[in-house]
Write a protein that holds these residues in place. Structure first.
Motif, PDB file in Angstrom:
ATOM      1  N   TYR A 238     -31.592   3.748-125.830  1.00  0.00           N
ATOM      2  CA  TYR A 238     -32.841   3.421-125.164  1.00  0.00           C
ATOM      3  C   TYR A 238     -32.847   1.953-124.723  1.00  0.00           C
ATOM      4  O   TYR A 238     -32.639   1.054-125.543  1.00  0.00           O
ATOM      5  CB  TYR A 238     -34.041   3.693-126.076  1.00  0.00           C
ATOM      6  CG  TYR A 238     -34.219   5.172-126.392  1.00  0.00           C
ATOM      7  CD1 TYR A 238     -33.950   6.134-125.416  1.00  0.00           C
ATOM      8  CD2 TYR A 238     -34.651   5.603-127.644  1.00  0.00           C
ATOM      9  CE1 TYR A 238     -34.100   7.491-125.683  1.00  0.00           C
ATOM     10  CE2 TYR A 238     -34.802   6.957-127.923  1.00  0.00           C
ATOM     11  CZ  TYR A 238     -34.518   7.897-126.933  1.00  0.00           C
ATOM     12  OH  TYR A 238     -34.664   9.231-127.199  1.00  0.00           O
ATOM     13  N   ALA A 239     -33.095   1.755-123.448  1.00  0.00           N
ATOM     14  CA  ALA A 239     -33.120   0.393-122.904  1.00  0.00           C
ATOM     15  C   ALA A 239     -34.531  -0.157-123.000  1.00  0.00           C
ATOM     16  O   ALA A 239     -35.502   0.591-122.837  1.00  0.00           O
ATOM     17  CB  ALA A 239     -32.675   0.430-121.440  1.00  0.00           C
ATOM     18  N   PRO A 240     -34.670  -1.454-123.232  1.00  0.00           N
ATOM     19  CA  PRO A 240     -36.016  -2.044-123.222  1.00  0.00           C
ATOM     20  C   PRO A 240     -36.608  -2.038-121.813  1.00  0.00           C
ATOM     21  O   PRO A 240     -35.879  -1.958-120.831  1.00  0.00           O
ATOM     22  CB  PRO A 240     -35.774  -3.485-123.701  1.00  0.00           C
ATOM     23  CG  PRO A 240     -34.338  -3.751-123.451  1.00  0.00           C
ATOM     24  CD  PRO A 240     -33.614  -2.441-123.465  1.00  0.00           C
ATOM     25  N   THR A 241     -37.914  -2.119-121.752  1.00  0.00           N
ATOM     26  CA  THR A 241     -38.606  -2.205-120.460  1.00  0.00           C
ATOM     27  C   THR A 241     -38.773  -3.672-120.100  1.00  0.00           C
ATOM     28  O   THR A 241     -39.181  -4.476-120.948  1.00  0.00           O
ATOM     29  CB  THR A 241     -40.001  -1.549-120.596  1.00  0.00           C
ATOM     30  OG1 THR A 241     -39.808  -0.192-120.974  1.00  0.00           O
ATOM     31  CG2 THR A 241     -40.774  -1.605-119.297  1.00  0.00           C
ATOM     32  N   ASP A 242     -38.463  -4.036-118.877  1.00  0.00           N
ATOM     33  CA  ASP A 242     -38.577  -5.458-118.530  1.00  0.00           C
ATOM     34  C   ASP A 242     -40.042  -5.821-118.248  1.00  0.00           C
ATOM     35  O   ASP A 242     -40.848  -4.962-117.872  1.00  0.00           O
ATOM     36  CB  ASP A 242     -37.642  -5.828-117.358  1.00  0.00           C
ATOM     37  CG  ASP A 242     -38.300  -5.697-116.006  1.00  0.00           C
ATOM     38  OD1 ASP A 242     -38.879  -4.638-115.746  1.00  0.00           O
ATOM     39  OD2 ASP A 242     -38.240  -6.659-115.219  1.00  0.00           O
ATOM     40  N   TYR A 243     -40.368  -7.082-118.489  1.00  0.00           N
ATOM     41  CA  TYR A 243     -41.761  -7.524-118.382  1.00  0.00           C
ATOM     42  C   TYR A 243     -42.368  -7.190-117.021  1.00  0.00           C
ATOM     43  O   TYR A 243     -43.519  -6.777-116.923  1.00  0.00           O
ATOM     44  CB  TYR A 243     -41.862  -9.045-118.565  1.00  0.00           C
ATOM     45  CG  TYR A 243     -41.687  -9.557-119.977  1.00  0.00           C
ATOM     46  CD1 TYR A 243     -41.436  -8.706-121.043  1.00  0.00           C
ATOM     47  CD2 TYR A 243     -41.785 -10.926-120.242  1.00  0.00           C
ATOM     48  CE1 TYR A 243     -41.274  -9.199-122.334  1.00  0.00           C
ATOM     49  CE2 TYR A 243     -41.633 -11.432-121.528  1.00  0.00           C
ATOM     50  CZ  TYR A 243     -41.376 -10.572-122.565  1.00  0.00           C
ATOM     51  OH  TYR A 243     -41.224 -11.062-123.827  1.00  0.00           O
ATOM     52  N   TRP A 259     -46.665  -5.165-125.751  1.00  0.00           N
ATOM     53  CA  TRP A 259     -47.474  -3.970-125.502  1.00  0.00           C
ATOM     54  C   TRP A 259     -48.833  -4.212-126.125  1.00  0.00           C
ATOM     55  O   TRP A 259     -48.916  -4.681-127.270  1.00  0.00           O
ATOM     56  CB  TRP A 259     -46.832  -2.720-126.117  1.00  0.00           C
ATOM     57  CG  TRP A 259     -45.535  -2.296-125.487  1.00  0.00           C
ATOM     58  CD1 TRP A 259     -44.331  -2.162-126.115  1.00  0.00           C
ATOM     59  CD2 TRP A 259     -45.305  -1.917-124.116  1.00  0.00           C
ATOM     60  NE1 TRP A 259     -43.369  -1.744-125.227  1.00  0.00           N
ATOM     61  CE2 TRP A 259     -43.933  -1.582-123.987  1.00  0.00           C
ATOM     62  CE3 TRP A 259     -46.106  -1.839-122.983  1.00  0.00           C
ATOM     63  CZ2 TRP A 259     -43.368  -1.168-122.779  1.00  0.00           C
ATOM     64  CZ3 TRP A 259     -45.527  -1.431-121.770  1.00  0.00           C
ATOM     65  CH2 TRP A 259     -44.178  -1.106-121.678  1.00  0.00           C
ATOM     66  N   GLU A 260     -49.894  -3.926-125.417  1.00  0.00           N
ATOM     67  CA  GLU A 260     -51.243  -4.105-125.953  1.00  0.00           C
ATOM     68  C   GLU A 260     -51.543  -2.876-126.820  1.00  0.00           C
ATOM     69  O   GLU A 260     -51.937  -1.819-126.332  1.00  0.00           O
ATOM     70  CB  GLU A 260     -52.237  -4.242-124.790  1.00  0.00           C
ATOM     71  CG  GLU A 260     -53.694  -4.342-125.178  1.00  0.00           C
ATOM     72  CD  GLU A 260     -53.973  -5.419-126.217  1.00  0.00           C
ATOM     73  OE1 GLU A 260     -53.518  -6.560-126.032  1.00  0.00           O
ATOM     74  OE2 GLU A 260     -54.634  -5.095-127.229  1.00  0.00           O
ATOM     75  N   SER A 261     -51.341  -3.037-128.127  1.00  0.00           N
ATOM     76  CA  SER A 261     -51.340  -1.851-128.994  1.00  0.00           C
ATOM     77  C   SER A 261     -52.702  -1.160-129.028  1.00  0.00           C
ATOM     78  O   SER A 261     -52.767   0.054-129.188  1.00  0.00           O
ATOM     79  CB  SER A 261     -50.857  -2.201-130.389  1.00  0.00           C
ATOM     80  OG  SER A 261     -51.695  -3.191-130.916  1.00  0.00           O
ATOM     81  N   SER A 262     -53.794  -1.934-128.835  1.00  0.00           N
ATOM     82  CA  SER A 262     -55.098  -1.263-128.873  1.00  0.00           C
ATOM     83  C   SER A 262     -55.176  -0.215-127.746  1.00  0.00           C
ATOM     84  O   SER A 262     -55.587   0.923-127.973  1.00  0.00           O
ATOM     85  CB  SER A 262     -56.235  -2.278-128.748  1.00  0.00           C
ATOM     86  OG  SER A 262     -56.166  -2.928-127.495  1.00  0.00           O
ATOM     87  N   LEU A 278     -39.366  -4.455-125.423  1.00  0.00           N
ATOM     88  CA  LEU A 278     -39.552  -5.094-124.119  1.00  0.00           C
ATOM     89  C   LEU A 278     -38.516  -6.197-123.973  1.00  0.00           C
ATOM     90  O   LEU A 278     -37.985  -6.698-124.976  1.00  0.00           O
ATOM     91  CB  LEU A 278     -40.939  -5.735-124.075  1.00  0.00           C
ATOM     92  CG  LEU A 278     -42.132  -4.793-123.972  1.00  0.00           C
ATOM     93  CD1 LEU A 278     -43.375  -5.434-124.590  1.00  0.00           C
ATOM     94  CD2 LEU A 278     -42.382  -4.420-122.518  1.00  0.00           C
ATOM     95  N   CYS A 279     -38.250  -6.594-122.750  1.00  0.00           N
ATOM     96  CA  CYS A 279     -37.392  -7.776-122.567  1.00  0.00           C
ATOM     97  C   CYS A 279     -37.832  -8.514-121.320  1.00  0.00           C
ATOM     98  O   CYS A 279     -38.486  -7.937-120.448  1.00  0.00           O
ATOM     99  CB  CYS A 279     -35.924  -7.383-122.456  1.00  0.00           C
ATOM    100  SG  CYS A 279     -35.520  -6.439-120.974  1.00  0.00           S
ATOM    101  N   ARG A 280     -37.484  -9.783-121.259  1.00  0.00           N
ATOM    102  CA  ARG A 280     -37.776 -10.532-120.032  1.00  0.00           C
ATOM    103  C   ARG A 280     -36.933  -9.961-118.901  1.00  0.00           C
ATOM    104  O   ARG A 280     -35.840  -9.444-119.129  1.00  0.00           O
ATOM    105  CB  ARG A 280     -37.427 -12.009-120.222  1.00  0.00           C
ATOM    106  CG  ARG A 280     -38.416 -12.727-121.114  1.00  0.00           C
ATOM    107  CD  ARG A 280     -38.263 -14.223-121.016  1.00  0.00           C
ATOM    108  NE  ARG A 280     -39.244 -14.854-121.893  1.00  0.00           N
ATOM    109  CZ  ARG A 280     -40.502 -15.118-121.527  1.00  0.00           C
ATOM    110  NH1 ARG A 280     -40.923 -14.830-120.311  1.00  0.00           N
ATOM    111  NH2 ARG A 280     -41.333 -15.677-122.384  1.00  0.00           N
ATOM    112  N   SER A 281     -37.443 -10.071-117.690  1.00  0.00           N
ATOM    113  CA  SER A 281     -36.676  -9.589-116.537  1.00  0.00           C
ATOM    114  C   SER A 281     -35.346 -10.344-116.473  1.00  0.00           C
ATOM    115  O   SER A 281     -35.259 -11.503-116.868  1.00  0.00           O
ATOM    116  CB  SER A 281     -37.454  -9.842-115.244  1.00  0.00           C
ATOM    117  OG  SER A 281     -38.673  -9.151-115.311  1.00  0.00           O
ATOM    118  N   ARG A 282     -34.354  -9.714-115.978  1.00  0.00           N
ATOM    119  CA  ARG A 282     -33.005 -10.263-115.763  1.00  0.00           C
ATOM    120  C   ARG A 282     -32.221 -10.467-117.058  1.00  0.00           C
ATOM    121  O   ARG A 282     -31.188 -11.132-117.057  1.00  0.00           O
ATOM    122  CB  ARG A 282     -33.065 -11.573-114.952  1.00  0.00           C
ATOM    123  CG  ARG A 282     -33.753 -11.428-113.598  1.00  0.00           C
ATOM    124  CD  ARG A 282     -33.679 -12.664-112.755  1.00  0.00           C
ATOM    125  NE  ARG A 282     -34.557 -13.722-113.202  1.00  0.00           N
ATOM    126  CZ  ARG A 282     -34.153 -14.869-113.710  1.00  0.00           C
ATOM    127  NH1 ARG A 282     -32.864 -15.114-113.824  1.00  0.00           N
ATOM    128  NH2 ARG A 282     -35.017 -15.771-114.096  1.00  0.00           N
TER     129      ARG A 282
END
Ligand code: XUL
Length: 613
Positions: A238-243, A259-262, A278-282
């Motif tokens: 599973y790859a992280p989602t970029d910001y 991620w805004e857990s609420s 999550l990860c920063r773009s690039r």
């Protein structure tokens, strides 16, 4: 079409693209002999097809591939890659159709003259907002891919929801309202996530799936966006989602980059965990999975950069800089401005930029883009765009006051469905005096509306000093570009390539574009490399004509028509006629705009000498 015929078509298509580029830039043979330091590959998992662009380290395009889902996988019965239920406003795409097409694209690349062993890095992007639901045990399959089988064979039972909701879905209005109520107001949601709730955004889609498909949900171990889904296939986990792509979800806290857990938990229990990292773009994600080394001959140290949204990749692909603004003409049209300041317009989106860490993309989405242009073109019996252009040229700029707004599927900006034709007095009519008027009404209407909504969002002043880029398939049509240039009264920058998103993705795979601390990618010269230049300049004499048409179309509501004034978000249409006289006066120097959102009008005024109006 039989599967074999379909395959032949795709092969021909892919080969022709390769040979076209061989002539235009650097030949395949040339690639073999020219001691190139390495190749870089960019994928674009878009709505209707997967595209791939291969570049060398001089940023020259070596080859481009394009595999349409409908041709490669006709058995899924999609139209242009999507199951669209216009009445129910639902839009989904089969995940396995994407995978099967990806298998085919890789086969094509392997059977072309390209040595995939020379590919040093891979980047990618995808249509935004869609979500993919992996079944329990799916990551194990990714980790153990067998090079003797296709991905589709191995992933056949890997998804808990077989049809992924995609960005064209407009069926989740109820869930949008629920989410906005949960956080207190649309404005609160926008301040928290960059956008008020939009039907196509991931949060409302997830909430509906969690309500309607509890069995599928119980079987879900992970949720990806389409971009991180595609990257997962390549890294074999599973790859992280970029910001940047995460900001298209209504689930990502743009102030804290988490991620805004609420909201995630409001959409479904366990969603925060299922969305994963999550990860920063690039960001560099790691090496390509062994599967691709064994099956396709990729080098084992070929690196994968985080995938992102298509809008984000295409702005890299055309070398956009702070202040620049673009109109992307695709299945949908999008307008986006690169800015250092977030502008919270209630109909707009604030996305994090994939380019500079303190930058933002200010975006407006328009669902009815090229599909409507293509539909009207065929209704007008124009076989080619050249025929359509001829027709367009038969009607005068400003179309003698006739205008049209065509929303064949529910529009995003504004939220409306249907076709609306107006005569010069603003009366609704059912047809125009000629086919030429219809062609021009459609095109002028599309771009006048974009200008109106950009102004309304307050994005215009953001780009008044920057360049106006027009990208995407529709940007090849010089006559459409001329209409845009005349309406915006700006020169238009564009190029011949339709594939700025996959080109941008390939750039993101280059070592100096990847994220190293908080560097910005070296975008200088990219526009020139991709052949982006001023292709049309505004006809200054058209300014007056469009000012009049614009003011007529989007003038302030009056007492008589305010009930039917549909320009706000909830229901929006320009109202003509009542204000025609005033509009012409207005088109001079002074003006005041009033537009409503959720029935609450607010004022906006422009003083003497304002550049646009
Ligand atoms: C952007 C959007 C579309 C898709 C199409 O918000 O919804 O442009 O990304 O690919």
């Amino acid at each position: 079409m039989s599967q074999n015929n379909a395959l032949d078509t795709v092969i021909k298509l892919c080969r022709s693209v390769v040979s076209l580029n061989s002539r235009n830039s650097i030949s395949m043979e040339g690639t073999e002999n020219s001691n190139i330091g390495g190749l870089f590959l960019g994928f674009d998992f878009s709505t209707q097809q997967i595209k791939a662009t291969l570049i060398n380290d001089r940023l020259e395009i070596v080859a481009e591939f394009n595999c349409p889902y409908e041709t490669v996988a006709p058995e899924y019965g999609t139209t242009g890659g999507v199951h669209l239920d216009v009445k129910g406003k639902k839009a989904t795409s089969p995940v396995l159709m994407w995978i099967k097409t990806f298998d085919r694209l890789l086969d094509e690349m392997k059977s072309s003259a390209i040595d995939l062993g020379k590919v040093k890095g891979i980047g990618g992007c995808a249509q935004q907002h869609g979500s993919v639901y992996w079944k329990h045990g799916a990551e194990q399959r990714l980790l153990n891919l067998d090079a003797h089988q296709t991905l589709a064979e191995q992933m056949i039972d890997a998804f808990s929801i077989g049809n992924s909701p995609v960005w064209m879905d407009a069926s989740t209005s109820l869930e949008c309202r629920e989410i906005e109520e949960f956080v207190g107001s649309p404005q609160n949601l926008q301040r928290l996530t960059g956008s008020r709730a939009f039907e196509r955004f991931t949060a409302s889609q997830i909430r509906r799936i969690y309500k309607e498909q509890p069995e599928g949900v119980a079987n879900t171990e992970h949720i990806s966006l389409v971009s991180s889904f595609a990257a997962s296939l390549l890294i074999g986990r599973y790859a992280p989602t970029d910001y940047a792509d995460a900001t298209g979800t209504n689930l990502f806290n743009i102030n804290e980059n988490v991620w805004e857990s609420s909201i995630c938990e409001f959409c479904g229990k366990g969603v925060t965990k299922n969305l994963g990292a999550l990860c920063r773009s690039r960001t560099l994600l790691g090496k390509i999975a062994k599967y691709y080394v064994d099956r396709y001959g990729f080098a084992k140290d070929c690196f994968i950069t985080a995938f992102t949204g298509d809008t984000c990749a295409s702005l890299v692909g055309i070398g956009m800089k702070d202040g620049d603004f673009a109109i992307s003409l695709g299945t949908s049209d999008t307008t986006f401005v690169l800015s250092k300041n977030p502008v919270f317009a209630i109909d707009g989106h604030v996305l994090l930029s994939p380019v500079e860490e303190d930058g933002f993309i200010l975006m407006l989405g328009f669902q009815n883009g090229s599909k409507v242009r293509e539909q009207v073109r065929s209704e007008l019996k124009c076989e080619t765009w050249e025929d359509f252009s001829k027709l367009l040229s038969l009607a005068k700029k400003g179309n003698d006051g006739f205008l049209g707004l065509y929303y064949d599927t529910q529009e995003i900006t504004p939220k409306i469905l249907g076709r609306f034709r107006f005569d010069p007095d603003g009366k609704v009519i059912s047809s125009y005096p000629s086919a030429a008027h219809e062609a021009r009404a459609l095109i002028e209407g599309q771009f006048l509306a974009k200008k109106y909504h950009l102004l309304k969002a307050g994005f215009l002043k953001e780009f008044s000093c920057g360049r106006l880029f027009v990208t995407g398939g529709g940007s090849k049509n010089a006559d459409i570009l001329q209409v845009i240039s005349d309406i915006f009264q700006l020169p238009v920058y564009s190029n011949d390539s339709k594939n700025s998103a996959s080109f941008g993705s390939a750039l993101l795979a280059l070592p100096n574009f990847q994220r190293r601390k908080n560097n910005a990618p070296p975008l200088d010269g990219i526009s020139t490399k991709l052949g982006v230049k001023i292709t049309v300049s505004p006809d200054k004499t058209a300014d007056k004509v469009f000012l009049a048409l614009f003011a007529t179309a989007f003038a302030a509501p009056t007492e008589e028509n305010k009930e039917t004034d549909l320009r706000g978000s909830a229901a929006c249409l320009p109202t003509f006629g009542y204000v025609f006289g005033a509009a012409l006066g207005y088109s001079g120097v002074y003006g005041a705009y009033y537009f409503g959102y959720y029935g609450r009008p607010y004022g906006y005024s422009y003083g003497a000498g304002y550049r646009y109006w």
